[in-house]
Design a protein around this motif. Structure first.
Motif, PDB file in Angstrom:
ATOM      1  N   ALA A   4      12.567  32.747  39.052  1.00  0.00           N
ATOM      2  CA  ALA A   4      13.369  32.405  37.656  1.00  0.00           C
ATOM      3  C   ALA A   4      14.898  32.609  37.721  1.00  0.00           C
ATOM      4  O   ALA A   4      15.313  32.779  38.781  1.00  0.00           O
ATOM      5  CB  ALA A   4      12.868  33.389  36.760  1.00  0.00           C
ATOM      6  N   HIS A   5      15.523  32.249  36.824  1.00  0.00           N
ATOM      7  CA  HIS A   5      16.950  32.256  36.632  1.00  0.00           C
ATOM      8  C   HIS A   5      17.604  33.636  36.818  1.00  0.00           C
ATOM      9  O   HIS A   5      16.930  34.465  36.128  1.00  0.00           O
ATOM     10  CB  HIS A   5      17.408  31.605  35.513  1.00  0.00           C
ATOM     11  CG  HIS A   5      18.882  31.215  35.768  1.00  0.00           C
ATOM     12  ND1 HIS A   5      19.968  32.330  35.202  1.00  0.00           N
ATOM     13  CD2 HIS A   5      19.521  30.187  35.745  1.00  0.00           C
ATOM     14  CE1 HIS A   5      21.058  31.646  35.266  1.00  0.00           C
ATOM     15  NE2 HIS A   5      20.961  30.395  35.738  1.00  0.00           N
ATOM     16  N   GLY A   6      18.480  34.024  37.503  1.00  0.00           N
ATOM     17  CA  GLY A   6      19.033  35.324  37.414  1.00  0.00           C
ATOM     18  C   GLY A   6      18.502  36.196  38.508  1.00  0.00           C
ATOM     19  O   GLY A   6      18.318  37.279  38.170  1.00  0.00           O
ATOM     20  N   GLY A   7      17.525  35.831  39.219  1.00  0.00           N
ATOM     21  CA  GLY A   7      16.741  36.663  40.475  1.00  0.00           C
ATOM     22  C   GLY A   7      15.392  37.367  39.853  1.00  0.00           C
ATOM     23  O   GLY A   7      14.927  38.133  40.161  1.00  0.00           O
ATOM     24  N   VAL A 122      20.834  41.881  30.801  1.00  0.00           N
ATOM     25  CA  VAL A 122      21.536  42.789  30.111  1.00  0.00           C
ATOM     26  C   VAL A 122      20.814  43.196  28.763  1.00  0.00           C
ATOM     27  O   VAL A 122      20.309  42.486  28.264  1.00  0.00           O
ATOM     28  CB  VAL A 122      22.871  42.225  29.654  1.00  0.00           C
ATOM     29  CG1 VAL A 122      23.116  41.173  28.835  1.00  0.00           C
ATOM     30  CG2 VAL A 122      23.912  43.472  29.266  1.00  0.00           C
ATOM     31  N   ASN A 123      21.047  44.380  28.415  1.00  0.00           N
ATOM     32  CA  ASN A 123      20.297  44.932  27.299  1.00  0.00           C
ATOM     33  C   ASN A 123      20.760  44.096  26.017  1.00  0.00           C
ATOM     34  O   ASN A 123      20.021  43.662  25.094  1.00  0.00           O
ATOM     35  CB  ASN A 123      20.476  46.415  27.154  1.00  0.00           C
ATOM     36  CG  ASN A 123      19.735  46.932  26.185  1.00  0.00           C
ATOM     37  OD1 ASN A 123      18.680  46.287  25.360  1.00  0.00           O
ATOM     38  ND2 ASN A 123      20.199  48.245  25.528  1.00  0.00           N
ATOM     39  N   GLU A 169      29.721  36.483  34.219  1.00  0.00           N
ATOM     40  CA  GLU A 169      28.970  35.117  34.785  1.00  0.00           C
ATOM     41  C   GLU A 169      27.438  35.575  35.073  1.00  0.00           C
ATOM     42  O   GLU A 169      26.462  34.876  34.839  1.00  0.00           O
ATOM     43  CB  GLU A 169      29.348  34.914  36.173  1.00  0.00           C
ATOM     44  CG  GLU A 169      28.839  33.534  36.946  1.00  0.00           C
ATOM     45  CD  GLU A 169      29.511  33.002  37.858  1.00  0.00           C
ATOM     46  OE1 GLU A 169      29.222  32.135  38.499  1.00  0.00           O
ATOM     47  OE2 GLU A 169      30.514  33.723  38.394  1.00  0.00           O
ATOM     48  N   LEU A 170      27.172  36.741  35.632  1.00  0.00           N
ATOM     49  CA  LEU A 170      25.506  37.270  35.579  1.00  0.00           C
ATOM     50  C   LEU A 170      24.945  37.589  34.528  1.00  0.00           C
ATOM     51  O   LEU A 170      23.751  37.469  34.326  1.00  0.00           O
ATOM     52  CB  LEU A 170      25.483  38.480  36.580  1.00  0.00           C
ATOM     53  CG  LEU A 170      25.819  38.321  37.992  1.00  0.00           C
ATOM     54  CD1 LEU A 170      25.792  39.764  38.868  1.00  0.00           C
ATOM     55  CD2 LEU A 170      25.026  37.387  38.540  1.00  0.00           C
TER      56      LEU A 170
END
Length: 280
Positions: A4-7, A122-123, A169-170
């Motif tokens: 998936a996107h973002g690892g 991110v939360n 960016e992440l």
């Protein structure tokens, strides 16, 4: 399995997953008249939806605008707004490189370009961006002097924008613009800067006045050399000045008349414009 996107990795549902999926469909069919209103979700044009099925992101991407079917009990639905967000940075007390305490506030404009990264990496993406903007503002301004902060706001804002954009960016965040709204300095320092600026202006005014006097003296010297060659020109200039004063000030004018001027006039009148030497 896919990535998936973002690892984030996505794996198959497995036997238990397919059983729960079948039971969820069965429950939706049994309670069809009521469940249809709970299972259908509407996504607006500026929104994206991230659907978690049994804890995994479905299809490894966000749902686009339109109707989305959510299965009861096994699906979790999260909406993400893609519109530009305005983040006001409260006044930050900063010690500049030249040891001056200032208060600087700013504003950050950003938007989410990847809904999956914003939800999964991110939360609280907005709170994280807000705190990072504060920290970046303090770190960047702490390396600048007060004069650099006052004169180079655009360059400082651009450097802050670059640092924020790289750091977020992440998180699926793209920083569009950063602006420094106000720089507050102590009142005592304001008075010192005002006094310094006033002294600088006075010094510049004195220099300009001195240059004007020097140029005027040079011009007068040149004029005196020209008039010294012709006494008649001196008399004409004297009479022209007298006529100008009489026109502007309509009153009685008392002026001294040197003896050598009378001799000069007499010499011009009776000696056929011959120069008469001055007597001391």
């Amino acid at each position: 399995c896919g990535r998936a996107h973002g690892g984030i990795k996505s794996k198959g549902l497995g036997v238990c997953g397919w059983i729960l999926l079948f039971l969820s469909f069965l429950l939706m069919v049994i309670t069809f008249p009521i469940s249809i209103w709970m299972c259908l979700k509407i996504i607006k044009e500026y929104e994206r939806a991230v659907v978690f099925r049994l804890g995994r992101i479905q299809a490894d991407k966000a749902k686009r605008p339109g109707l989305v079917l959510i299965l009861p009990c096994i699906d979790v639905f999260v909406k993400v707004d893609l519109r530009t967000v305005t983040c006001n940075i409260p006044p930050q007390e900063i010690l500049t490189r030249d040891s001056v305490t200032t208060q600087v506030d700013g504003v950050v404009y950003y938007r989410i370009y990847s809904a999956v990264s914003a939800v999964a990496n991110v939360n609280d993406v907005h709170q994280a961006t807000f705190l990072l903007a504060q920290t970046t503002l303090r770190n960047v301004l702490g390396t600048q002097t007060l004069s650099q902060i006052l004169a180079g706001r655009e360059e400082i804002a651009h450097s802050i924008q670059t640092l924020l954009d790289d750091a977020t960016e992440l998180w699926g965040i793209r920083v569009a613009r950063v602006e420094i709204k106000d720089v507050r300095i102590p009142v005592q320092l304001q008075r010192s800067m005002a006094a310094e600026a006033e002294a600088t202006r006075e010094a510049r005014a004195k220099v300009l006045a001195a240059e004007g006097e020097m140029n005027a003296s040079k011009a007068l010297k040149s004029a005196s050399m020209v008039l010294a060659e012709s006494p008649a020109a001196l008399q004409l200039r004297y009479l022209q000045t007298l006529a100008t004063v009489a026109t502007e000030k309509n009153s009685t004018i008392v002026f001294p008349l040197p003896i050598n001027m009378l001799e000069g006039i007499g010499g011009i009148t009776y000696d056929n414009h011959k120069k008469v030497p001055n007597r001391t």
